[in-house]
Design a protein around this motif. Structure first.
Motif, mmCIF file in Angstrom:
data_model
loop_
_atom_site.group_PDB
_atom_site.id
_atom_site.type_symbol
_atom_site.label_atom_id
_atom_site.label_comp_id
_atom_site.label_asym_id
_atom_site.label_seq_id
_atom_site.Cartn_x
_atom_site.Cartn_y
_atom_site.Cartn_z
ATOM 1 N N GLU A 97 13.434 -5.232 1.753
ATOM 2 C CA GLU A 97 13.211 -3.812 1.994
ATOM 3 C C GLU A 97 13.247 -3.033 0.689
ATOM 4 N N ALA A 98 12.666 -1.848 0.745
ATOM 5 C CA ALA A 98 12.625 -0.992 -0.449
ATOM 6 C C ALA A 98 12.744 0.470 -0.028
ATOM 7 N N GLU A 99 13.283 1.267 -0.926
ATOM 8 C CA GLU A 99 13.377 2.706 -0.708
ATOM 9 C C GLU A 99 12.801 3.410 -1.931
ATOM 10 N N ALA A 100 11.888 4.340 -1.678
ATOM 11 C CA ALA A 100 11.265 5.104 -2.758
ATOM 12 C C ALA A 100 11.741 6.547 -2.672
ATOM 13 N N TYR A 101 12.155 7.103 -3.803
ATOM 14 C CA TYR A 101 12.674 8.475 -3.850
ATOM 15 C C TYR A 101 11.811 9.311 -4.782
ATOM 16 N N LEU A 102 11.285 10.397 -4.242
ATOM 17 C CA LEU A 102 10.452 11.297 -5.036
ATOM 18 C C LEU A 102 11.158 12.635 -5.190
ATOM 19 N N GLN A 103 11.412 13.027 -6.441
ATOM 20 C CA GLN A 103 12.024 14.313 -6.726
ATOM 21 C C GLN A 103 10.951 15.397 -6.708
ATOM 22 N N LEU A 104 11.194 16.444 -5.967
ATOM 23 C CA LEU A 104 10.211 17.515 -5.816
ATOM 24 C C LEU A 104 10.624 18.754 -6.609
ATOM 25 N N PRO A 105 9.675 19.398 -7.271
ATOM 26 C CA PRO A 105 9.983 20.641 -7.986
ATOM 27 C C PRO A 105 10.190 21.789 -7.002
ATOM 28 N N ALA A 106 10.646 22.893 -7.511
ATOM 29 C CA ALA A 106 10.848 24.071 -6.664
ATOM 30 C C ALA A 106 9.496 24.601 -6.183
ATOM 31 N N PRO A 107 9.465 25.253 -5.022
ATOM 32 C CA PRO A 107 8.200 25.819 -4.530
ATOM 33 C C PRO A 107 7.681 26.902 -5.452
ATOM 34 N N ALA A 108 6.382 27.125 -5.396
ATOM 35 C CA ALA A 108 5.745 28.145 -6.222
ATOM 36 C C ALA A 108 4.724 28.890 -5.388
ATOM 37 N N MET A 109 4.244 29.982 -5.919
ATOM 38 C CA MET A 109 3.288 30.793 -5.186
ATOM 39 C C MET A 109 2.028 30.011 -4.836
ATOM 40 N N ASP A 110 1.549 29.185 -5.782
ATOM 41 C CA ASP A 110 0.310 28.458 -5.523
ATOM 42 C C ASP A 110 0.488 27.371 -4.475
ATOM 43 N N THR A 111 1.672 26.748 -4.396
ATOM 44 C CA THR A 111 1.878 25.727 -3.374
ATOM 45 C C THR A 111 1.951 26.352 -1.981
ATOM 46 N N ARG A 112 2.547 27.520 -1.890
ATOM 47 C CA ARG A 112 2.593 28.208 -0.589
ATOM 48 C C ARG A 112 1.190 28.644 -0.162
ATOM 49 N N LEU A 113 0.407 29.138 -1.123
ATOM 50 C CA LEU A 113 -0.957 29.550 -0.818
ATOM 51 C C LEU A 113 -1.799 28.341 -0.418
ATOM 52 N N ALA A 114 -1.629 27.243 -1.139
ATOM 53 C CA ALA A 114 -2.381 26.030 -0.837
ATOM 54 C C ALA A 114 -2.075 25.545 0.569
ATOM 55 N N GLN A 115 -0.811 25.608 0.968
ATOM 56 C CA GLN A 115 -0.432 25.168 2.303
ATOM 57 C C GLN A 115 -1.124 25.998 3.377
ATOM 58 N N ALA A 146 0.832 -1.209 0.000
ATOM 59 C CA ALA A 146 0.000 0.000 0.000
ATOM 60 C C ALA A 146 0.863 1.253 0.000
ATOM 61 N N MET A 147 1.901 1.256 0.834
ATOM 62 C CA MET A 147 2.771 2.427 0.912
ATOM 63 C C MET A 147 3.578 2.588 -0.371
ATOM 64 N N LEU A 148 4.091 1.506 -0.897
ATOM 65 C CA LEU A 148 4.874 1.587 -2.128
ATOM 66 C C LEU A 148 4.008 2.011 -3.317
ATOM 67 N N LYS A 149 2.754 1.593 -3.307
ATOM 68 C CA LYS A 149 1.841 2.005 -4.378
ATOM 69 C C LYS A 149 1.611 3.512 -4.346
ATOM 70 N N ILE A 150 1.479 4.071 -3.136
ATOM 71 C CA ILE A 150 1.306 5.521 -2.992
ATOM 72 C C ILE A 150 2.512 6.246 -3.583
ATOM 73 N N ALA A 151 3.704 5.750 -3.237
ATOM 74 C CA ALA A 151 4.929 6.384 -3.728
ATOM 75 C C ALA A 151 5.045 6.288 -5.243
ATOM 76 N N ILE A 152 4.758 5.109 -5.787
ATOM 77 C CA ILE A 152 4.868 4.904 -7.235
ATOM 78 C C ILE A 152 3.863 5.770 -7.977
ATOM 79 N N ASN A 153 2.640 5.848 -7.462
ATOM 80 C CA ASN A 153 1.614 6.674 -8.104
ATOM 81 C C ASN A 153 1.989 8.152 -8.094
#
Length: 205
Positions: free
Chosen positions: A163-181, A145-152
Motif C-alpha cells: 500500500e501507499a499514501e500520497a500527501y499533497l500540500q495545498l497553498p492558501a486559496p486565492a481570488m483566481d482559484t475561487r473564480l476558476a471554481q 496510474a493513480m500514484l503517477k497522478i499524485a506524483i506529477n
C-alpha cells in the motif's frame, strides 16, 4: 492576480483549447443512483484498485448509500449520452494525517483521456478553496496510474508494503482559484444542459 484571471479566461474561451476543457460537474444527493450505476460497472480488477479490496455489489451499494454529499464533494464527468464515465470522491476529515482524501474511478471506455488527473486537479482546487492544507490518496502500490497522478501534482508518497499514501500540500486559496471554481461549474452545468437538450432532440439515440 489580474494576470492569473486573464490567463484562465483565455484558456477557458480560446477556441484551439476548448477540446482540452473537460466539463466536471459537482454531484448532489439526487445523483446517487448514477454514482451507484457507475461503480457497479467497474470490473473486479478496477474495484480492487478503487477500494483496496475486491468490493462486491452489496459493499459498493453500502458505500454509495453512506456518501455524504453535504459534507464531502463528489465530482463527475458525463459523456454526450449523460452517462457517468468518471467520478471522484473528496472526503473531508477522513484521516488524522490529512484534511481531505481523494478517490477516483474511470470506466474502461473512457481511459486514456486524462480524466483521472483532471478530476484530481478539480478536487485539489475545491479543497484549496475550503482552506484544506493537505489532501491525500490511499492506494495500492500496483495502482501506478493513480500514484503517477499524485506524483506529477507534487505529492509526497510513502510506501507501506503493498500500500501507499500520497500527501499533497495545498497553498492558501486565492481570488483566481475561487473564480476558476465558479466558472468551471457554470461551464459544466451549461455543457450538461446542452447534452440533455441534444439527447431529447435525438430521441435518446
Amino acid at each position: 492576480m489580474l494576470s492569473s484571471i486573464q490567463s484562465f479566461l483565455r484558456r477557458f474561451t480560446a477556441r484551439p483549447l476548448l477540446p482540452k476543457v473537460v466539463p466536471i460537474r459537482t454531484l448532489k444527493a439526487k445523483h446517487r443512483p448514477l454514482v451507484l450505476h457507475h461503480l457497479l460497472q467497474l470490473s473486479d480488477a478496477d474495484r480492487f484498485l478503487r477500494f483496496g479490496y475486491l468490493a462486491n455489489d452489496a459493499q459498493i451499494t453500502r458505500y454509495v448509500e453512506k456518501l455524504d454529499f453535504t459534507r464531502d464533494e463528489v465530482f463527475g464527468v458525463f459523456n454526450r449520452r449523460l452517462q457517468l464515465i468518471a467520478m471522484a470522491h473528496l472526503g473531508y476529515g477522513a484521516t488524522p494525517q490529512a484534511d481531505a482524501e481523494f478517490g477516483v474511478s474511470v470506466l474502461k471506455s473512457a481511459r486514456g483521456l486524462g480524466l483521472g488527473a483532471r478530476l484530481f486537479a478539480r478536487a485539489g482546487m475545491h479543497a484549496r478553496n475550503r482552506n484544506v492544507k493537505t489532501m491525500c490518496i490511499h492506494a495500492l502500490t500496483q495502482n501506478s496510474a493513480m500514484l503517477k497522478i499524485a506524483i506529477n501534482a507534487g505529492a509526497r508518497v510513502v510506501y507501506y508494503g503493498t500500500e501507499a499514501e500520497a500527501y499533497l500540500q495545498l497553498p492558501a486559496p486565492a481570488m483566481d482559484t475561487r473564480l476558476a471554481q465558479r466558472l468551471e461549474q457554470r461551464f459544466a452545468d451549461a455543457d450538461y444542459f446542452l447534452k440533455k437538450q441534444w439527447l431529447r432532440a435525438s430521441g435518446g439515440r
